[in-house]
Design a protein around this motif. Structure first.
Motif, short mmCIF file in Angstrom:
data_model
loop_
_atom_site.label_atom_id
_atom_site.label_comp_id
_atom_site.label_asym_id
_atom_site.label_seq_id
_atom_site.Cartn_x
_atom_site.Cartn_y
_atom_site.Cartn_z
N LEU A 70 0.84 -1.21 0.00
CA LEU A 70 0.00 0.00 0.00
C LEU A 70 0.88 1.26 0.00
O LEU A 70 0.60 2.23 -0.71
CB LEU A 70 -0.91 -0.02 1.23
CG LEU A 70 -1.85 1.17 1.39
CD1 LEU A 70 -2.93 1.15 0.32
CD2 LEU A 70 -2.50 1.19 2.78
N GLU A 71 1.94 1.20 0.79
CA GLU A 71 2.86 2.33 0.88
C GLU A 71 3.54 2.62 -0.48
O GLU A 71 3.85 3.75 -0.80
CB GLU A 71 3.93 1.94 1.91
CG GLU A 71 4.74 3.04 2.49
CD GLU A 71 5.73 2.44 3.49
OE1 GLU A 71 5.29 1.99 4.57
OE2 GLU A 71 6.93 2.39 3.17
N ARG A 72 3.73 1.55 -1.25
CA ARG A 72 4.37 1.72 -2.57
C ARG A 72 3.41 2.23 -3.63
O ARG A 72 3.84 2.69 -4.69
CB ARG A 72 4.92 0.37 -3.05
CG ARG A 72 6.19 -0.04 -2.34
CD ARG A 72 6.53 -1.51 -2.61
NE ARG A 72 7.91 -1.79 -2.28
CZ ARG A 72 8.37 -1.93 -1.04
NH1 ARG A 72 7.55 -1.81 -0.01
NH2 ARG A 72 9.65 -2.18 -0.83
N TRP A 73 2.08 2.09 -3.39
CA TRP A 73 1.13 2.39 -4.46
C TRP A 73 1.20 3.82 -5.03
O TRP A 73 1.18 4.00 -6.25
CB TRP A 73 -0.31 2.03 -4.04
CG TRP A 73 -0.75 0.78 -4.76
CD1 TRP A 73 -0.83 -0.48 -4.24
CD2 TRP A 73 -1.10 0.67 -6.15
NE1 TRP A 73 -1.20 -1.36 -5.23
CE2 TRP A 73 -1.39 -0.69 -6.39
CE3 TRP A 73 -1.21 1.57 -7.20
CZ2 TRP A 73 -1.77 -1.16 -7.64
CZ3 TRP A 73 -1.59 1.11 -8.45
CH2 TRP A 73 -1.87 -0.24 -8.67
N PRO A 74 1.29 4.86 -4.19
CA PRO A 74 1.28 6.22 -4.77
C PRO A 74 2.42 6.43 -5.77
O PRO A 74 2.20 6.96 -6.87
CB PRO A 74 1.41 7.13 -3.55
CG PRO A 74 0.85 6.32 -2.42
CD PRO A 74 1.22 4.90 -2.72
N ALA A 75 3.63 5.98 -5.41
CA ALA A 75 4.77 6.17 -6.33
C ALA A 75 4.61 5.28 -7.57
O ALA A 75 4.91 5.71 -8.70
CB ALA A 75 6.07 5.85 -5.61
#
Ligand code: GLY
Length: 402
Positions: A70-75
């Motif tokens: 989830l933390e990787r999704w925006p980038a």
């Protein structure tokens, strides 16, 4: 002479395409093989990126993987949008878990206590507070929990963007079926194709979703223990958005979710059925979805039905994915993502980021190494049967390559 690739990915769903795209970014020559790319679970998926609201008590390792992805999704979304020009409808307004009856409310209280104990961003709400956030919820909704960090995305836009980005990066997409592996000294060195050709490569990643456990020509000791878990989904359309965030609910013990899209689409999902490779959409499945969704949002029955579909999730015995090297050198897995394929795509792509970075082993990053350990295929490794004595340097490389 067959083409020579650094990486051949077997399976063109969201996982296979993400792994392939990440590898092109590392300068690798990549081929993706799938008889019908993006026609499986990725096409049916609703696209919830909801590790907190979908957490269950015994599955903390899965939660850790989900939060890391989830933390990787925006980038990941920003990079993919830049590479493809597609807007992915990525939204991060949280998921609202709501309860209907008193048993459902008790289950929600337990979930809220569990998430609080883990220090997760989740807020317990009264029924009235839920309706303030989502006015279309039924008056009978008794309470809720807002998982404010959860998000969602349109998986069809994601896969279209991945295909465009792969094309722009010069990757090869082969519409064919794999019938076996090329091997040399016991290592995977490419694949054979149903059309009669073959592709040689330094590494093969199996990312064939629910079909990963039954791929033709793959030695039984490396075939992953993946089974299909059927999910039926219904797509509805409304002129005005009905909800402003994802709503999940437990209605008399069964789960239902409603995922809104920017264009007024509302996705209802999903059944969980153990029926093998059955993809029939059934009256009973749709009735169950509508019955439960209507309890939470009565207005859904007024909406136009635009699509009904069934997909097959790749389930594993412990509900954790299988990502990383197998006991066969040159053969990695990226499968078994069960209910979390879209959520786990960016993390899976990082875990498989290439042999030179220690594909599947974290590439030197201690956090990634630990996460790689949680989904290592070696936890299900079976001993290979004794190998026949070697008769030459190459065991089954096609004639044209010798
Ligand atoms: N992640 C939702 C589902 O598999 O239905």
């Amino acid at each position: 002479m067959p083409d020579l690739f650094d990486l051949v990915v077997v399976g063109g769903g969201v996982i296979g395409l993400s792994v392939a795209w990440r590898a092109t970014g590392r300068g690798q020559r990549v081929a993706v093989i799938d008889p019908a790319p993006v026609s499986g679970a990725s096409h049916a998926a609703a696209g919830m990126l909801a590790p907190v609201s979908e957490v269950t008590y015994t599955e903390e390792p899965l939660l850790r993987l989900g939060l890391a992805s989830l933390e990787r999704w925006p980038a990941f979304a920003a990079e993919l949008t830049r590479a493809s020009g597609y807007d992915l409808d990525h939204r991060a307004d949280g998921t609202l878990d709501v309860a209907f009856g008193s048993d459902d409310l008790a289950a929600l209280d337990d979930l809220a206590a569990f998430t609080a104990a883990l220090g997760l961003p989740a807020e317990r709400l009264t029924g009235r507070e839920c309706r303030r956030l989502e006015p279309m919820l039924a008056p009978s909704v008794r309470g809720g929990m807002l998982a404010g960090g959860d998000a969602w995305v349109d998986p069809r836009k994601v896969t279209a963007a991945l295909l465009a980005a792969l094309d722009a990066a010069g990757a090869t997409l082969v519409a064919d079926r794999v019938t076996g592996l090329l091997t040399s000294s016991g290592a995977a060195r490419g694949v054979r194709l149903a059309s009669g050709g073959s592709l040689a490569s330094g590494r093969v990643v199996l990312a064939a979703g629910a079909w990963s456990g039954s791929l033709e020509g793959v030695p039984p000791e490396v075939l992953p223990p993946v089974r299909p878990v059927k999910g039926q989904i219904m797509r509805l359309r409304s002129p005005e958005p009905v909800l402003s965030r994802c709503v999940r609910g437990v209605v008399h013990g069964s789960h239902v979710y409603l995922v809104p899209r920017g264009d007024g689409e509302l996705v209802l999902g999903a059944t969980q059925e153990e029926l093998g490779f059955d993809t029939r959409v059934t009256a009973g499945g749709l009735w169950e979805l509508l019955r439960d969704a209507r309890e939470l949002v009565p207005g859904v029955t007024e909406l136009e039905v635009t699509e009904t579909i069934a997909g097959l999730r790749p389930g594993t015995p412990d509900n954790l994915p299988l990502v990383g090297p197998t006991i066969m050198p040159g053969l990695d897995l990226a499968t078994g993502h069960h209910r979390g394929g879209v959520l786990l795509a960016p993390l899976t792509a990082d875990l498989c980021a290439g042999e030179d970075s220690g594909g599947g082993s974290g590439g030197g990053d201690p956090v990634l190494t630990e996460l790689a350990g949680l989904c290592s295929p070696l936890r299900f490794a079976r001993a290979a049967p004794p190998r026949p004595p070697r008769t030459g340097p190459i065991e089954n490389t096609p004639r044209e390559q010798r």
